[in-house]
Scaffold this motif. Structure first.
Motif, mmCIF file in Angstrom:
data_model
loop_
_atom_site.group_PDB
_atom_site.id
_atom_site.type_symbol
_atom_site.label_atom_id
_atom_site.label_comp_id
_atom_site.label_asym_id
_atom_site.label_seq_id
_atom_site.Cartn_x
_atom_site.Cartn_y
_atom_site.Cartn_z
ATOM 1 N N SER A 155 -9.856 -4.922 2.033
ATOM 2 C CA SER A 155 -9.895 -3.588 1.423
ATOM 3 C C SER A 155 -8.543 -3.193 0.855
ATOM 4 O O SER A 155 -8.461 -2.555 -0.202
ATOM 5 C CB SER A 155 -10.353 -2.535 2.443
ATOM 6 O OG SER A 155 -11.667 -2.789 2.832
ATOM 7 N N LEU A 156 -7.474 -3.562 1.568
ATOM 8 C CA LEU A 156 -6.124 -3.288 1.064
ATOM 9 C C LEU A 156 -5.888 -4.021 -0.257
ATOM 10 O O LEU A 156 -5.391 -3.430 -1.224
ATOM 11 C CB LEU A 156 -5.073 -3.730 2.087
ATOM 12 C CG LEU A 156 -4.765 -2.763 3.234
ATOM 13 C CD1 LEU A 156 -3.951 -3.459 4.304
ATOM 14 C CD2 LEU A 156 -4.039 -1.525 2.726
ATOM 15 N N GLU B 186 -8.056 -5.006 -2.414
ATOM 16 C CA GLU B 186 -8.883 -4.384 -3.463
ATOM 17 C C GLU B 186 -8.249 -3.076 -3.948
ATOM 18 O O GLU B 186 -8.170 -2.802 -5.144
ATOM 19 C CB GLU B 186 -10.286 -4.122 -2.893
ATOM 20 C CG GLU B 186 -11.322 -3.787 -3.943
ATOM 21 C CD GLU B 186 -12.688 -3.522 -3.306
ATOM 22 O OE1 GLU B 186 -13.426 -2.705 -3.875
ATOM 23 O OE2 GLU B 186 -12.994 -4.113 -2.254
ATOM 24 N N TYR B 187 -7.767 -2.283 -2.996
ATOM 25 C CA TYR B 187 -7.092 -1.020 -3.328
ATOM 26 C C TYR B 187 -5.878 -1.286 -4.226
ATOM 27 O O TYR B 187 -5.651 -0.609 -5.222
ATOM 28 C CB TYR B 187 -6.673 -0.313 -2.043
ATOM 29 C CG TYR B 187 -5.890 0.963 -2.249
ATOM 30 C CD1 TYR B 187 -6.521 2.205 -2.265
ATOM 31 C CD2 TYR B 187 -4.498 0.936 -2.426
ATOM 32 C CE1 TYR B 187 -5.794 3.382 -2.460
ATOM 33 C CE2 TYR B 187 -3.768 2.098 -2.630
ATOM 34 C CZ TYR B 187 -4.426 3.315 -2.638
ATOM 35 O OH TYR B 187 -3.706 4.472 -2.837
ATOM 36 N N ARG C 69 1.649 3.969 -3.378
ATOM 37 C CA ARG C 69 1.310 5.397 -3.271
ATOM 38 C C ARG C 69 2.522 6.288 -3.554
ATOM 39 O O ARG C 69 2.411 7.512 -3.556
ATOM 40 C CB ARG C 69 0.761 5.687 -1.868
ATOM 41 C CG ARG C 69 -0.646 5.115 -1.666
ATOM 42 C CD ARG C 69 -0.982 4.956 -0.197
ATOM 43 N NE ARG C 69 -1.060 6.213 0.518
ATOM 44 C CZ ARG C 69 -2.176 6.943 0.664
ATOM 45 N NH1 ARG C 69 -3.300 6.543 0.114
ATOM 46 N NH2 ARG C 69 -2.160 8.064 1.344
ATOM 47 N N TYR D 290 0.844 -1.206 0.000
ATOM 48 C CA TYR D 290 0.000 0.000 0.000
ATOM 49 C C TYR D 290 0.878 1.254 0.000
ATOM 50 O O TYR D 290 0.688 2.172 -0.800
ATOM 51 C CB TYR D 290 -0.895 -0.047 1.240
ATOM 52 C CG TYR D 290 -1.704 1.204 1.531
ATOM 53 C CD1 TYR D 290 -2.893 1.464 0.854
ATOM 54 C CD2 TYR D 290 -1.298 2.104 2.515
ATOM 55 C CE1 TYR D 290 -3.645 2.587 1.146
ATOM 56 C CE2 TYR D 290 -2.045 3.223 2.813
ATOM 57 C CZ TYR D 290 -3.218 3.461 2.121
ATOM 58 O OH TYR D 290 -3.969 4.587 2.420
ATOM 59 N N GLU E 196 -8.340 6.266 4.784
ATOM 60 C CA GLU E 196 -7.952 6.393 3.366
ATOM 61 C C GLU E 196 -8.572 5.287 2.507
ATOM 62 O O GLU E 196 -8.827 5.484 1.319
ATOM 63 C CB GLU E 196 -6.411 6.348 3.244
ATOM 64 C CG GLU E 196 -5.735 7.622 3.747
ATOM 65 C CD GLU E 196 -4.299 7.389 4.232
ATOM 66 O OE1 GLU E 196 -3.773 6.268 4.036
ATOM 67 O OE2 GLU E 196 -3.711 8.319 4.835
ATOM 68 N N LEU E 197 -8.842 4.139 3.131
ATOM 69 C CA LEU E 197 -9.465 3.027 2.406
ATOM 70 C C LEU E 197 -10.989 3.135 2.359
ATOM 71 O O LEU E 197 -11.659 2.286 1.776
ATOM 72 C CB LEU E 197 -9.071 1.687 3.059
ATOM 73 C CG LEU E 197 -7.610 1.269 2.927
ATOM 74 C CD1 LEU E 197 -7.298 0.094 3.858
ATOM 75 C CD2 LEU E 197 -7.268 0.908 1.483
ATOM 76 N N GLN F 34 -6.746 -2.316 -7.752
ATOM 77 C CA GLN F 34 -7.244 -1.206 -8.576
ATOM 78 C C GLN F 34 -6.183 -0.148 -8.866
ATOM 79 O O GLN F 34 -6.400 0.729 -9.704
ATOM 80 C CB GLN F 34 -8.458 -0.555 -7.888
ATOM 81 C CG GLN F 34 -9.675 -1.473 -7.861
ATOM 82 C CD GLN F 34 -10.826 -0.898 -7.056
ATOM 83 O OE1 GLN F 34 -10.712 0.177 -6.465
ATOM 84 N NE2 GLN F 34 -11.940 -1.611 -7.005
ATOM 85 N N SER F 35 -5.030 -0.233 -8.183
ATOM 86 C CA SER F 35 -4.005 0.813 -8.344
ATOM 87 C C SER F 35 -3.349 0.768 -9.721
ATOM 88 O O SER F 35 -2.797 1.764 -10.196
ATOM 89 C CB SER F 35 -2.918 0.654 -7.277
ATOM 90 O OG SER F 35 -2.137 -0.500 -7.557
#
Length: 484
Positions: free
Chosen positions: A247-248, A250-251, A30, A26, A84-85, A254-255
């Motif tokens: 959720s991480l 999934e994030y 970023r 994560y 943030e998530l 999608q990144s």
């Protein structure tokens, strides 16, 4: 510090897809310097020990960590990530004024005893202790500080607060937090604020009052600010803590920067001209840098023989197996209200404690009809001694032992209506005496040999969910030389 700031990192491989590996990824994705992250997880799911069962009737059961503490820089950091998530609407807070925060019990001499939580209870003798705890606290100010560079938790507390507190309260606490033996665990690595308080202030009490040294600066987002304003003691998520790694993942998916691979066990890693070749069962991955969030022993088995000193030190980090037994009972069956109770090793070596899950998180009960959810924790540092080899123990034996404890400790005579056993093998690393210097040596070897390798996860800098997430953040900052 290994810093690759001058050029973009083309590919970073993250070994391990538990909360440590996902959090590391994560922070990597970023960062504009990173173009590609490859996450390699050996099992069929991401999230590691953050594992929740969601039953079709709405009930939620945790097989690993449950309540997460919001306190301190590492706690704020996790809440910032949750926000943030987009998970802030899912948070279930438990405040300090909640009965689960105020009432915590010890099971000693065949009885439940409430731990003192008010000043008035510190002034008088409260069983199972033989004298007012305030006397131990007051005399602590007069104890001279140790000149040793490390000490067992039991020795440290015996010396500063008395043997009785060490034998009962601290022994139980270490079983609850580390599933470990306070006579072997390092105070410097397991409770750094205690060690620092003595070194800097000469006293635990003065350290708590005046501060025991610098802490990381993490600006609280709106959720972390809310946790301070509302005095949260802990929090969970509506669908269980596994929502966080879900959720991480999934994030990351999608990144556009991250490739997530399940059932991708690392067999061997070898140095290459550009960094590493990571050998899997069915192929090879090339990476400029590896961040390992694997358990220390797992990493030691895949490193090349040129890393022999590092391999030896990694193998020295032991871990323990914990049996987590979730039980559900019909009706309201608890004789006391609170978070749960811990059991000192002198009382029952195999049984670590019982969490009264329905008290802090009633939202996880099934919505129709009154039920009580409990979790019994067993084994830890005493698993082999009490239950034998983990591969030989049966679920029936563990359930029988857990329900017997609930009957004996809590007077519950009815049988559970539902149960689930999770045998969490090697789930909690044990930071024994000298752990801090071992970890320093590992990182020194990596620096001296210019290895494009970073160590993160629960084997090194703290075992809590917050510590592991923050360790990932720190690894990324040290690698890229920038804020996250």
């Amino acid at each position: 510090m290994i810093c690759f700031c001058s050029q973009p990192m083309r590919t970073i491989a993250v070994l391990g897809g538990g909360i440590g590996g996902l959090a590391t990824s994560y922070y990597l994705c970023r960062n504009p310097q990173v173009t590609k992250v490859i996450v390699l997880e050996s099992s069929s799911r991401f999230g590691g020990w953050l594992w929740s069962t969601r039953r079709s009737d709405g009930a939620v059961f945790e097989h690993g960590p449950r309540g997460i503490r919001p306190a301190g820089a590492v706690g704020r950091n996790t809440l910032n990530m949750v926000e943030e998530l987009g998970l802030e609407g899912e948070v279930l807070p438990v405040t300090y004024s909640h009965i689960a925060s105020k009432n915590r019990y010890l099971y000693v001499n065949g009885q439940l005893h409430k731990m003192p939580s008010r000043i008035s209870e510190l002034l008088r003798t409260v069983p199972p202790f033989s004298r007012p705890l305030l006397l131990s606290v007051a005399s602590e100010l007069l104890v001279t500080k140790s000149k040793e560079d490390d000490e067992s938790i039991h020795s440290f507390v015996s010396r500063r607060l008395g043997k009785e507190l060490a034998d009962i309260a601290v022994d139980s606490l270490c079983r609850g937090v580390f599933a470990g033996d306070c006579r072997k665990l390092s105070v410097r690595s397991c409770f750094p604020p205690f060690y620092d308080a003595e070194q800097r202030r000469g006293s635990l009490i003065l350290g708590m009052l005046l501060g025991s040294g610098p802490t990381p600066v993490i600006s609280p987002g709106s959720l972390a600010q809310r946790s301070i304003k509302e005095s949260w003691a802990q929090w969970s998520l509506r669908r269980g803590v596994e929502s966080l790694p879900e959720s991480l993942a999934e994030y990351l998916q999608q990144s556009g920067k991250v490739q997530l691979h399940r059932e991708a066990a690392v067999k061997q890693i070898h140095p290459s001209a550009s960094g590493w070749k990571v050998h899997l069962e069915d192929g090879v991955v090339s990476a400029d840098h590896i961040i390992s969030a694997l358990p220390a022993k797992a990493l030691s088995s895949v490193l090349p023989s040129s890393c022999q000193p590092l391999i030896q030190q990694l193998q020295d980090v032991s871990s323990v197996t914990v049996a987590v037994i979730n039980l559900e009972y019909e009706g309201s069956i608890l004789p006391v209200m609170g978070f749960g109770h811990l059991v000192p090793s002198s009382e029952d070596r195999g049984l670590l404690g019982v969490v009264y899950d329905s008290i802090p998180f009633p939202q996880h009960n099934r919505p129709d009809g009154q039920t009580t959810r409990l979790t019994v924790m067993m084994g830890g540092a005493w698993f082999q001694e009490v239950f034998g080899p983990p591969e030989a123990v049966t679920e029936e034996h563990l359930i029988a032992r857990a329900t017997e404890a609930v009957q004996c400790h809590l007077g519950v005579t009815t049988a559970p209506i539902w149960s689930r056993v999770a045998l969490q093998r090697d789930c909690i690393p044990q930071y024994y005496l000298g752990h801090f210097s071992k970890v320093e040596s590992m990182r020194h070897f990596i620096r001296e040999n210019n290895l494009p390798l970073s160590l993160t996860g629960s084997s090194y800098d703290g075992v809590s969910v917050n510590d592991v997430i923050f360790s990932g953040r720190t690894a990324v900052q040290e690698l890229l030389g920038t804020g996250v």
